[in-house]
Design a protein around this motif. Sequence first.
Motif, PDB file in Angstrom:
ATOM      1  N   LEU A  17       0.822  -1.209   0.000  1.00 15.07           N
ATOM      2  CA  LEU A  17       0.000   0.000   0.000  1.00 15.07           C
ATOM      3  C   LEU A  17       0.860   1.265   0.000  1.00 15.07           C
ATOM      4  O   LEU A  17       0.538   2.237  -0.674  1.00 15.07           O
ATOM      5  CB  LEU A  17      -0.938   0.001   1.203  1.00 15.07           C
ATOM      6  CG  LEU A  17      -2.060  -1.029   1.149  1.00 15.07           C
ATOM      7  CD1 LEU A  17      -2.834  -1.039   2.456  1.00 15.07           C
ATOM      8  CD2 LEU A  17      -2.987  -0.752  -0.010  1.00 15.07           C
ATOM      9  N   CYS A  18       1.953   1.241   0.742  1.00 13.81           N
ATOM     10  CA  CYS A  18       2.848   2.409   0.759  1.00 13.81           C
ATOM     11  C   CYS A  18       3.515   2.599  -0.592  1.00 13.81           C
ATOM     12  O   CYS A  18       3.684   3.725  -1.057  1.00 13.81           O
ATOM     13  CB  CYS A  18       3.894   2.269   1.855  1.00 13.81           C
ATOM     14  SG  CYS A  18       3.185   2.468   3.499  1.00 13.81           S
ATOM     15  N   ALA A  19       3.888   1.505  -1.242  1.00 11.68           N
ATOM     16  CA  ALA A  19       4.506   1.606  -2.559  1.00 11.68           C
ATOM     17  C   ALA A  19       3.520   2.182  -3.568  1.00 11.68           C
ATOM     18  O   ALA A  19       3.881   3.011  -4.399  1.00 11.68           O
ATOM     19  CB  ALA A  19       4.999   0.229  -3.016  1.00 11.68           C
ATOM     20  N   ILE A  49      -7.401   1.591  -3.867  1.00 10.65           N
ATOM     21  CA  ILE A  49      -6.104   1.561  -3.215  1.00 10.65           C
ATOM     22  C   ILE A  49      -6.157   2.506  -2.014  1.00 10.65           C
ATOM     23  O   ILE A  49      -6.450   3.682  -2.162  1.00 10.65           O
ATOM     24  CB  ILE A  49      -4.967   2.017  -4.164  1.00 10.65           C
ATOM     25  CG1 ILE A  49      -4.937   1.160  -5.434  1.00 10.65           C
ATOM     26  CG2 ILE A  49      -3.627   2.020  -3.458  1.00 10.65           C
ATOM     27  CD1 ILE A  49      -4.571  -0.281  -5.204  1.00 10.65           C
ATOM     28  N   ILE A  50      -5.847   1.975  -0.831  1.00  4.57           N
ATOM     29  CA  ILE A  50      -5.819   2.780   0.388  1.00  4.57           C
ATOM     30  C   ILE A  50      -4.359   2.877   0.826  1.00  4.57           C
ATOM     31  O   ILE A  50      -3.697   1.858   0.999  1.00  4.57           O
ATOM     32  CB  ILE A  50      -6.658   2.134   1.503  1.00  4.57           C
ATOM     33  CG1 ILE A  50      -8.100   1.949   1.025  1.00  4.57           C
ATOM     34  CG2 ILE A  50      -6.596   2.974   2.779  1.00  4.57           C
ATOM     35  CD1 ILE A  50      -8.957   1.114   1.948  1.00  4.57           C
ATOM     36  N   GLY A  58      -2.737   8.084  11.044  1.00  3.12           N
ATOM     37  CA  GLY A  58      -4.175   7.872  11.018  1.00  3.12           C
ATOM     38  C   GLY A  58      -4.887   8.465   9.829  1.00  3.12           C
ATOM     39  O   GLY A  58      -6.070   8.225   9.642  1.00  3.12           O
ATOM     40  N   SER A  59      -4.204   9.233   8.996  1.00  2.00           N
ATOM     41  CA  SER A  59      -4.866   9.761   7.807  1.00  2.00           C
ATOM     42  C   SER A  59      -4.521   8.883   6.609  1.00  2.00           C
ATOM     43  O   SER A  59      -3.406   8.407   6.481  1.00  2.00           O
ATOM     44  CB  SER A  59      -4.449  11.214   7.560  1.00  2.00           C
ATOM     45  OG  SER A  59      -3.067  11.312   7.405  1.00  2.00           O
ATOM     46  N   PHE A  60      -5.515   8.669   5.774  1.00  6.46           N
ATOM     47  CA  PHE A  60      -5.354   7.779   4.633  1.00  6.46           C
ATOM     48  C   PHE A  60      -5.846   8.445   3.358  1.00  6.46           C
ATOM     49  O   PHE A  60      -6.708   9.298   3.391  1.00  6.46           O
ATOM     50  CB  PHE A  60      -6.140   6.478   4.858  1.00  6.46           C
ATOM     51  CG  PHE A  60      -5.632   5.675   6.007  1.00  6.46           C
ATOM     52  CD1 PHE A  60      -4.613   4.760   5.825  1.00  6.46           C
ATOM     53  CD2 PHE A  60      -6.155   5.833   7.268  1.00  6.46           C
ATOM     54  CE1 PHE A  60      -4.128   4.023   6.876  1.00  6.46           C
ATOM     55  CE2 PHE A  60      -5.682   5.101   8.335  1.00  6.46           C
ATOM     56  CZ  PHE A  60      -4.671   4.191   8.141  1.00  6.46           C
ATOM     57  N   VAL A  74     -11.684   8.159  -4.026  1.00  8.23           N
ATOM     58  CA  VAL A  74     -12.860   7.367  -3.661  1.00  8.23           C
ATOM     59  C   VAL A  74     -13.429   7.932  -2.361  1.00  8.23           C
ATOM     60  O   VAL A  74     -12.705   8.115  -1.386  1.00  8.23           O
ATOM     61  CB  VAL A  74     -12.505   5.883  -3.489  1.00  8.23           C
ATOM     62  CG1 VAL A  74     -13.715   5.073  -3.030  1.00  8.23           C
ATOM     63  CG2 VAL A  74     -11.976   5.320  -4.801  1.00  8.23           C
ATOM     64  N   THR A  75     -14.727   8.228  -2.363  1.00  5.08           N
ATOM     65  CA  THR A  75     -15.374   8.762  -1.172  1.00  5.08           C
ATOM     66  C   THR A  75     -16.060   7.667  -0.386  1.00  5.08           C
ATOM     67  O   THR A  75     -16.432   6.648  -0.920  1.00  5.08           O
ATOM     68  CB  THR A  75     -16.420   9.836  -1.528  1.00  5.08           C
ATOM     69  OG1 THR A  75     -17.382   9.267  -2.408  1.00  5.08           O
ATOM     70  CG2 THR A  75     -15.771  11.020  -2.178  1.00  5.08           C
TER      71      THR A  75
END
Length: 75
Positions: A17-19, A49-50, A58-60, A74-75
């Motif tokens: 996910l970080c990549a 993708i998150i 904590g923020s994504f 994406v909402t």
Amino acid sequence: MRKSSCTVVAAVAVWILCAAGAEAAEPGAPVLLGKVTATECIEGDGVIIISAAGDGTGSFTTLCRGGAHDGQTVT
């Protein structure tokens, strides 16, 4: 001491996910404005993708990758 398989799987998932987030934040990459729902992303053949934003406190960021809504939030 052995790590549980869940810990290993979680570590790999975070790395992936970080990549993906780093790729999305690449300078010079086109920015597509707009927001779509998760349903619209999936119906448009996209994948959600998150990724952690900033230092991961904590923020994504949630983006649609691929399909008709590629790059939209994406909402």
